[in-house]
Structures are given as C-alpha cells and as structure tokens.
Design an enzyme around this catalytic site. Structure first.
Site, PDB file in Angstrom:
ATOM      1  N   HIS A 132      46.476  44.908  45.954  1.00  0.00           N
ATOM      2  CA  HIS A 132      47.216  44.813  44.689  1.00  0.00           C
ATOM      3  C   HIS A 132      46.705  45.831  43.667  1.00  0.00           C
ATOM      4  CE1 HIS A 132      49.679  41.452  45.716  1.00  0.00           C
ATOM      5  NE2 HIS A 132      48.694  40.569  45.796  1.00  0.00           N
ATOM      6  N   HIS A 183      42.866  41.418  50.094  1.00  0.00           N
ATOM      7  CA  HIS A 183      44.197  41.136  49.540  1.00  0.00           C
ATOM      8  C   HIS A 183      44.312  41.683  48.120  1.00  0.00           C
ATOM      9  CE1 HIS A 183      47.842  38.526  49.027  1.00  0.00           C
ATOM     10  NE2 HIS A 183      47.459  38.580  47.750  1.00  0.00           N
ATOM     11  N   GLU A 184      43.334  41.373  47.280  1.00  0.00           N
ATOM     12  CA  GLU A 184      43.385  41.813  45.890  1.00  0.00           C
ATOM     13  C   GLU A 184      43.125  43.302  45.760  1.00  0.00           C
ATOM     14  OE1 GLU A 184      44.551  39.902  43.704  1.00  0.00           O
ATOM     15  OE2 GLU A 184      44.531  38.109  44.965  1.00  0.00           O
TER      16      GLU A 184
END
Length: 499
Positions: free
Chosen positions: A150, A146-147
C-alpha cells in the site's frame, strides 16, 4: 478447548497493562509526562489494543517507490488486475466454504471437515500451542508486506504516507499505513485501485515466494543436509507406541515399513496408508518352527470374529495363522503362537505360500499375524538398529513420531533447522494467502470496500451517471459481502470451539 492457563495469562497481561495505563493517566504527578512519553513514541493504548506508529520508514518507502519506475508501473498494474479478479474469486471461495461448513454441520462424517478450503484458526484449539510463535511471526510478516505494498503504491501515485505502524489486538499482531486522505480523494479511481489492490497483490506474491523457497529448500540446504536416504526422526511422543527401549529415538533414520521403502516423509505417509488399507502382510518361516496352538491354549474367537491363540497375554508372543495342506487340494487354516521377534527377523514378506518357495530343501510357509480387523503388525526398519515391531492402528504410529526429509551431513548441525524453515514457510503461505482472500472480500472496513468503490467509480460512471446510485449499488454489494464473511467466521468459530 482453549487452554485455561493461556486465557488466564492473556487476560492477566491485558488487565495489568490497562490498570497501569489508568493509574498513570489518573495521577496528577505523572499524567502529563506519561502522555508526552506515549505521544513521542507514537503509542496508543486502549482495552485489548496497543498501537504504535512511526515515520522512520517513510524514506525507505520513498526509495522503493523510485526504483525502476517502468517496472513498478507494470508491477502495480498487474496487482490491479489480480485485485479485481481476487474480489470475485474470494466471494466464490467463501460461498464454497460456507456450503462445506453447512454440510459438515449436518453430517457426522469426519472427512468432510478436512475438505474445507478456509478454516477459522483459534490458538489452543485447532492451532497447537507449541506452534504459536510460527503463527504470530508469519501473521506479522504477512501484515507488514501487505502494508508495504500500500505504502509504495501510494507514493507512486503521489499520495503522501503519514506513517507506518503495528498493533496487537488481544493476541493477534498486525500492521497498517496512514495515508493522507486529501491526496487519496483527488486522484483518479484507477490510481486509487492500484493503491487498494497493492496489499492483496503483495500477499499473493509473498505466497508464491514462500512456496518457491519451500520447493527449493532441498537445493538451498544441499551442502549441509541430504535428502532421499530415509525419514529422520526429530521427535517421539513419550509413552506412545513408538517409544521404548526397542522403539524409535530422535536421530533414527527410517528406511522401510515392511516391504515398502521409505525415502522421505511422503513415502512414510503413503506406506502407512497402504498398509492400513491392504490385508495384513505375512512372513516366510520354516515349517519346523511352527508351534501347535494347544501348547499355549486353545484358539478362541474375539468379538469381531478374528482368532487369537496366545492366551497368556505375552508381550513377546503373537498368534499367527497359516494354511496346512490336508491332501487332494484341501487346505485347512491353523494357528500357532510364536515369539514375534525371533520369527520375523530376517524373514521375507509374503501373501501366499507360493511367495515362500525357494530352491533350498527347507520347507517354508507363509504365516500371517491373526489380529483384530483394523489392527496391523508392522516391521519398521531403521538401521543400524534391529527392527522396531509395531502392533496397533497405523494412524497411531503416524502421530507418534515427527519426521523430516533432511538428514544432516555433519554431526554439529541441528536436526530441527529444516523443520523450522519448512513449518515457517507453510505458515507464511497459509496466512498470507488467507489475508489476500479476506481483504479481497467486498466487506466494510476491509480493503475490499475501497477496492469495490474505486472499481465502481472507474467502470460505472458512464452507465450510472448519478453518484448516489453508484454508492447505493456499492452499499448493497458491501452488505452482501459482509454478511457472507460474517457467516463464515461465525459458523467457523462454532465448528471449532463448540462442537
């Protein structure tokens, strides 16, 4: 209930960490060196929270952001579309889950609880303690991916990444990226939306990848494991109905339940369900082998109306019923107490006497175990051993053993490797999907907050010209989304722990 030992262990560990941190910070001798050591390693400690941050992965993120720029542009634009759609979808899903939870709270029907799309997971309550490792590793992997989304999206939009980190909150692991706020605020709302949507987009793609790996697992393991030859036993609960000298053992291959062939775990489940919801199977036995019931006691009715004729509580005999012709088409039901294994070994299954008709001169009759209404007699095939004979509720047999579709081709291979891969992939699918759903919700402090704000700035700027009004619209939408998520979590926790 949550295991007391688990709670005590977690609390003791956190108390020890907090006590050591407090003592070192209070020490005149070690305070400066201790705080310098924490700062140099990017560590931060607070009650029930440990955080670690580093810049060692910044070059990796920058390298990923430079790979095939055109493909990355299409990739993150797809993520933008997915993120906007998922905001709406997550709200619909949470509304549906809340309705299901409220329906379950007002009924005693256990089936409704199994229909919930989303459920709160509490280790030790609805998550077995022997699967905690799967849960935490899959959760951490989902957070890292997920990160990563980003970070790479931010670098593509010329936003500096200050660092990447991981944390542990109570027992739950997670990850984060620290973005340079000034750069983030000066880019366009569409660019911001690509960055904010990248996390849930990568969680969704991780779900797809894990599902694909799970689906193709038989292909990947084909050189060393075979499938379609039966269900391999990997574990038997001690003291259960499947345990014992003539029960199942680890390494046995189940190939049939009565006349229902078993080629894998799915067949095993379907066969047990079929046997649970159909009348008891009968067996063809020679008429001469029937013993009159009076030799073992008079037949008597149980409380549920069924008949038993073995009054000696024998572990080897069982009461069977059959129909006896009385002439002129009249057929009367008789009962016989017979040694089970001797009578059913090698016998064909039947439903009526016509199923036992053969060309031989030996007369056979279809006998059916006379059992309580929900009880079943099941003959389980696991060659080269003799049949395992089970008497009881089929769900008990289902929960007594753990099975896998994968049978090793070589003796040195571990039986649990495919089970480990299957279980881990299922946890990745569940947790990564849950992170995508939860982070898409327009809720304060989640990705959904920044996704919604950027979306409103990108779409309403010509309709609602005043920035304060757009922020007010966003605030009320976030308030509603936060209340919806909080209601789901609170009621979900109550359903899991208090009921």
């Amino acid at each position: 209930m949550i295991p007391v030992s688990l709670v005590i262990g977690v609390m003791a560990a956190w108390c020890a960490v907090y006590l050591a941190d407090t003592m070192l910070r209070s020490s005149m001798t070690h305070r400066i060196s201790y705080e310098s050591w924490l700062a140099s390693r990017g560590l931060m400690l607070s009650p029930f929270h440990i955080r670690w941050q580093t810049t060692m992965f910044n070059r990796l993120f920058a390298y990923c952001a430079r790979i095939r720029p055109r493909a990355l542009y299409l990739w993150f634009n797809s993520g933008l579309v997915f993120g906007v759609v998922s905001m709406v979808g997550s709200v619909v899903l949470l509304v549906k889950t809340l309705q299901q939870t409220l329906a379950q709270m007002t009924t005693d029907n256990p089936r409704i609880g199994g229909q919930q799309t989303l459920q709160v997971v509490v280790p030790g309550v609805n998550l077995p303690t022997n699967q905690l490792a799967y849960f935490f590793v899959a959760l951490l992997l989902s957070g890292v991916i997920h990160e990563l989304g980003h970070a790479v999206a931010a670098l593509r939009e010329q936003v500096r990444v200050n660092g990447f980190g991981m944390f542990i909150f109570v027992v739950y692991p997670g990850a984060f990226v620290d973005l340079f706020t000034t750069h983030l605020n000066i880019i366009s709302p569409t660019q911001q939306l690509r960055i904010f949507c990248a996390g849930v987009w990568h969680n969704f793609m991780l779900c797809v990848a894990a599902l694909a790996f799970l689906f193709l697992l038989p292909v990947f393991l084909f050189p060393v494991y075979t499938t379609g030859v039966g269900a391999l036993v990997t574990d038997v609960i001690q003291g259960s109905a499947a345990d014992g000298p003539r029960g199942l053992s680890v390494g046995d291959i189940v190939t049939g339940l009565e006349d229902c062939p078993v080629r894998g775990v799915e067949d095993w489940t379907q066969c047990l369900s079929h046997l649970s919801h159909t009348p008891q199977t009968g067996y063809c036995v020679p008429t001469a082998s029937l013993q009159p019931s009076w030799a073992h006691g008079r037949p008597y009715k149980r409380l549920d109306g069924t008949v038993d004729c073995c009054s000696n509580n024998s572990l080897t005999d069982l009461c069977f019923s059959y129909t006896k012709p009385q002439g002129k088409g009249i057929r009367d039901k008789e009962y016989a107490c017979m040694p089970v294994r001797k009578m059913v070994t090698g016998s064909r299954v039947c439903r009526t006497d016509e199923d036992c008709a053969t060309t031989s001169q030996i007369s056979s009759v279809c006998v059916t175990p006379s059992l309580e209404n929900q009880t079943r007699f099941i003959r389980l095939t696991h060659p080269p051993h003799s049949h395992m004979l089970f008497v009881g509720f089929p769900p008990h047999l289902h929960h007594a053993v753990s099975l896998t579709n994968f049978v090793p081709r070589f003796g040195f291979l571990h039986l649990d490797l495919p089970v480990f891969l299957e279980t881990f992939c299922k946890y990745v699918v569940s947790l990564s999907g849950a992170l995508a759903v939860v982070n898409s919700v327009p809720c304060f402090a989640l990705d959904g907050q920044w996704m919604l704000n950027a979306l409103l700035e990108a779409t309403l700027v010509t309709v609602v010209t005043e920035r304060q009004k757009r922020e007010l619209i966003g605030f009320f939408l976030l308030l509603a989304g936060s209340a919806l998520l909080a209601a789901n979590v609170a009621l979900g926790l109550w359903m899991v722990t208090a009921r």
